[in-house]
Design a protein around this motif. Structure first.
Motif, PDB file in Angstrom:
ATOM      1  N   LEU A  33       0.852  -1.181   0.000  1.00 49.32           N
ATOM      2  CA  LEU A  33       0.000   0.000   0.000  1.00 49.32           C
ATOM      3  C   LEU A  33       0.889   1.232   0.000  1.00 49.32           C
ATOM      4  O   LEU A  33       1.762   1.369   0.859  1.00 49.32           O
ATOM      5  N   GLU A  37      -3.823   8.338   2.562  1.00 49.40           N
ATOM      6  CA  GLU A  37      -5.246   8.010   2.466  1.00 49.40           C
ATOM      7  C   GLU A  37      -5.952   9.151   1.734  1.00 49.40           C
ATOM      8  O   GLU A  37      -5.465  10.280   1.702  1.00 49.40           O
ATOM      9  N   ASP A  41     -12.476  11.005   3.067  1.00 49.76           N
ATOM     10  CA  ASP A  41     -12.984   9.784   2.443  1.00 49.76           C
ATOM     11  C   ASP A  41     -14.442   9.491   2.781  1.00 49.76           C
ATOM     12  O   ASP A  41     -15.121   8.795   2.035  1.00 49.76           O
ATOM     13  N   ASP A  50     -12.785   2.343  -3.480  1.00 49.71           N
ATOM     14  CA  ASP A  50     -12.139   1.158  -4.077  1.00 49.71           C
ATOM     15  C   ASP A  50     -11.196   1.569  -5.200  1.00 49.71           C
ATOM     16  O   ASP A  50     -10.096   1.032  -5.327  1.00 49.71           O
ATOM     17  N   TYR A  52      -9.589   4.401  -5.511  1.00 44.09           N
ATOM     18  CA  TYR A  52      -8.400   5.018  -4.928  1.00 44.09           C
ATOM     19  C   TYR A  52      -7.486   3.961  -4.298  1.00 44.09           C
ATOM     20  O   TYR A  52      -6.268   4.019  -4.449  1.00 44.09           O
ATOM     21  N   GLU A  53      -8.067   2.984  -3.602  1.00 41.25           N
ATOM     22  CA  GLU A  53      -7.257   1.921  -2.994  1.00 41.25           C
ATOM     23  C   GLU A  53      -6.573   1.082  -4.074  1.00 41.25           C
ATOM     24  O   GLU A  53      -5.446   0.613  -3.879  1.00 41.25           O
ATOM     25  N   THR A  54      -7.213   0.897  -5.215  1.00 38.15           N
ATOM     26  CA  THR A  54      -6.580   0.191  -6.334  1.00 38.15           C
ATOM     27  C   THR A  54      -5.339   0.945  -6.785  1.00 38.15           C
ATOM     28  O   THR A  54      -4.287   0.345  -7.031  1.00 38.15           O
ATOM     29  N   ARG A  56      -3.571   2.945  -4.896  1.00 37.94           N
ATOM     30  CA  ARG A  56      -2.569   2.853  -3.821  1.00 37.94           C
ATOM     31  C   ARG A  56      -1.823   1.518  -3.854  1.00 37.94           C
ATOM     32  O   ARG A  56      -0.680   1.445  -3.431  1.00 37.94           O
ATOM     33  N   ARG A  57      -2.452   0.469  -4.352  1.00 42.27           N
ATOM     34  CA  ARG A  57      -1.814  -0.853  -4.431  1.00 42.27           C
ATOM     35  C   ARG A  57      -1.137  -1.095  -5.781  1.00 42.27           C
ATOM     36  O   ARG A  57      -0.444  -2.100  -5.954  1.00 42.27           O
TER      37      ARG A  57
END
Length: 143
Positions: A33, A37, A41, A50, A52-54, A56-57
């Motif tokens: 990650l 953040e 949010d 989801d 944004y988290e994609t 980040r990964r």
């Protein structure tokens, strides 16, 4: 409207191969990650979170600087608006911005970003015997 032209070739036989290798940025696909953040949010839909988290990964996120994360933060309201009421205008703007960050394989080729695949560790599954020692003994017995 002019395009980007064809993506660079990864042909191993081309004359300027060393130039490509020198300019390329290699990032590891390790599922880590990266980045901050998403601010505020609680204001966004789960689909935007989801998205944004994609990012980040994503392996290329390990090479992002503050301005790249700022671009994603500025893009989040557009992504949220797209999920609430899809439109081709919003999708075009999102696609353009994501392209600049290396969203697709062709985008990464243009940006000279190489993703290093995770190293696979070979281990026998539970309950399956490791045959490498048996093979070694058979080979030594045969000689």
């Amino acid at each position: 409207m002019a395009g980007y032209g064809p993506p660079p070739s990864e042909n191993k036989r081309r004359a300027n191969k060393d130039e490509f290798e020198e300019q390329a940025v290699t990032v590891a696909d390790d599922g880590t990650l990266h980045g901050p953040e998403l601010p505020h949010d609680a204001l966004y839909t789960p689909r935007t979170l989801d998205w944004y988290e994609t990012w980040r990964r994503a392996p290329q996120a390990s090479a992002f600087t503050g301005t790249d994360w700022q671009r994603l933060h500025m893009l989040a309201p557009l992504v949220d608006a797209f999920w609430l009421e899809p439109s081709t205008k919003l999708l075009a703007e999102i696609r353009l911005n994501e392209s600049l960050l290396g969203a697709t394989h062709v985008d990464r080729m243009r940006a000279r970003i190489k993703i290093e695949a995770p190293k696979l560790v070979s281990r026998p599954a539970a309950g399956v015997p490791d045959l490498s020692e048996r093979r070694r003994r058979l080979m030594t017995d045969a000689s």
